[in-house]
Write an enzyme that holds these catalytic residues in place. Structure first.
Site, short mmCIF file in Angstrom:
data_model
loop_
_atom_site.label_atom_id
_atom_site.label_comp_id
_atom_site.label_asym_id
_atom_site.label_seq_id
_atom_site.Cartn_x
_atom_site.Cartn_y
_atom_site.Cartn_z
CG HIS A 131 42.74 42.51 41.11
ND1 HIS A 131 42.43 43.20 39.88
CD2 HIS A 131 42.50 43.70 42.06
CE1 HIS A 131 41.94 44.35 40.21
NE2 HIS A 131 41.76 44.61 41.43
CB CYS A 168 42.38 46.09 44.30
SG CYS A 168 40.79 45.37 45.29
#
Length: 220
Positions: free
Chosen positions: A170, A186
């Site tokens: 992301h 992440c």
């Protein structure tokens, strides 16, 4: 030249060590709002290979490199040692981007399937994220999309089979973290960079996240 290390696909539950969840806040941005935010996070006169208002080390700027023969076009490979993400292209090349990975033992190497992708996503912290950092409790019901959202401008959602791992590739509102270990599980990218990558990633593509002890290298 890209090299690949064999590793076992993770099969353990990831909820205790991974990042943003999937619940939604109250509103959805319009296409006009998304376009306005895209303009906000894209530098004036943006050229992917040279624009650097974030002060990144030059090696973390996007670059097209030669890929090892046999790698599958469309796949993503994340080198946790060099902090690179490679998107394999047709014709033996790959686009390479700088990334940040998870801090401490929160990074989860493995082989994942990209089964969902969202422009300007909502974000909801997991309970484990709230326990690690109580500040996240203010977004327990969801954080609205926008340039300050933890998932930034784009998110690729990583699955094992039909199970959402809560791992994402992301954008980040903290571009200076690129090259480091900063997230809760992440893989982070500069928003302008993931905006470039996003339309080229097809649903069903495979993402290989290599361990911090392995490496994937490239010949430019």
């Amino acid at each position: 030249m890209l090299t690949r290390r064999h590793f076992i696909q993770t099969t353990t539950a990831l909820f205790s060590v991974t990042g943003p969840g999937m619940a939604f806040a109250d509103t959805w941005p319009t296409e006009a709002q998304k376009a306005e935010w895209d303009a906000q996070v894209t530098p004036q006169g943006y050229v992917a290979e040279t624009s650097n208002p974030w002060g990144l080390h030059p090696r973390f700027l996007p670059q097209r490199v030669v890929a090892k023969a046999g790698l599958v076009p469309g796949d993503i490979h994340v080198d946790a040692v060099a902090r690179y993400l490679y998107h394999i292209e047709q014709g033996g090349t790959a686009m390479r981007y700088g990334v940040a990975i998870a801090r401490g033992n929160l990074y989860e190497p493995g082989v994942y399937n990209i089964k969902r992708k969202v422009r300007w996503p909502h974000w909801t912290p997991t309970q484990n994220m709230i326990e690690r950092d109580p500040v996240n409790a203010q977004w327990a019901d969801g954080m609205e999309p926008g340039p300050e959202n933890a998932l930034g401008s784009r998110a690729l959602y990583l699955y094992v089979g039909d199970r959402d791992t809560y791992l994402r590739i992301h954008g980040t509102p903290y571009p200076r973290s690129i090259g480091g270990r900063a997230s809760s599980g992440c893989v982070r990218m500069v928003m302008a960079h993931i905006n470039d990558l996003y339309p080229n990633v097809e649903l069903g593509s495979t993402a290989h996240l290599y361990s911090a002890e392995d490496s994937v290298t490239a010949r430019s």
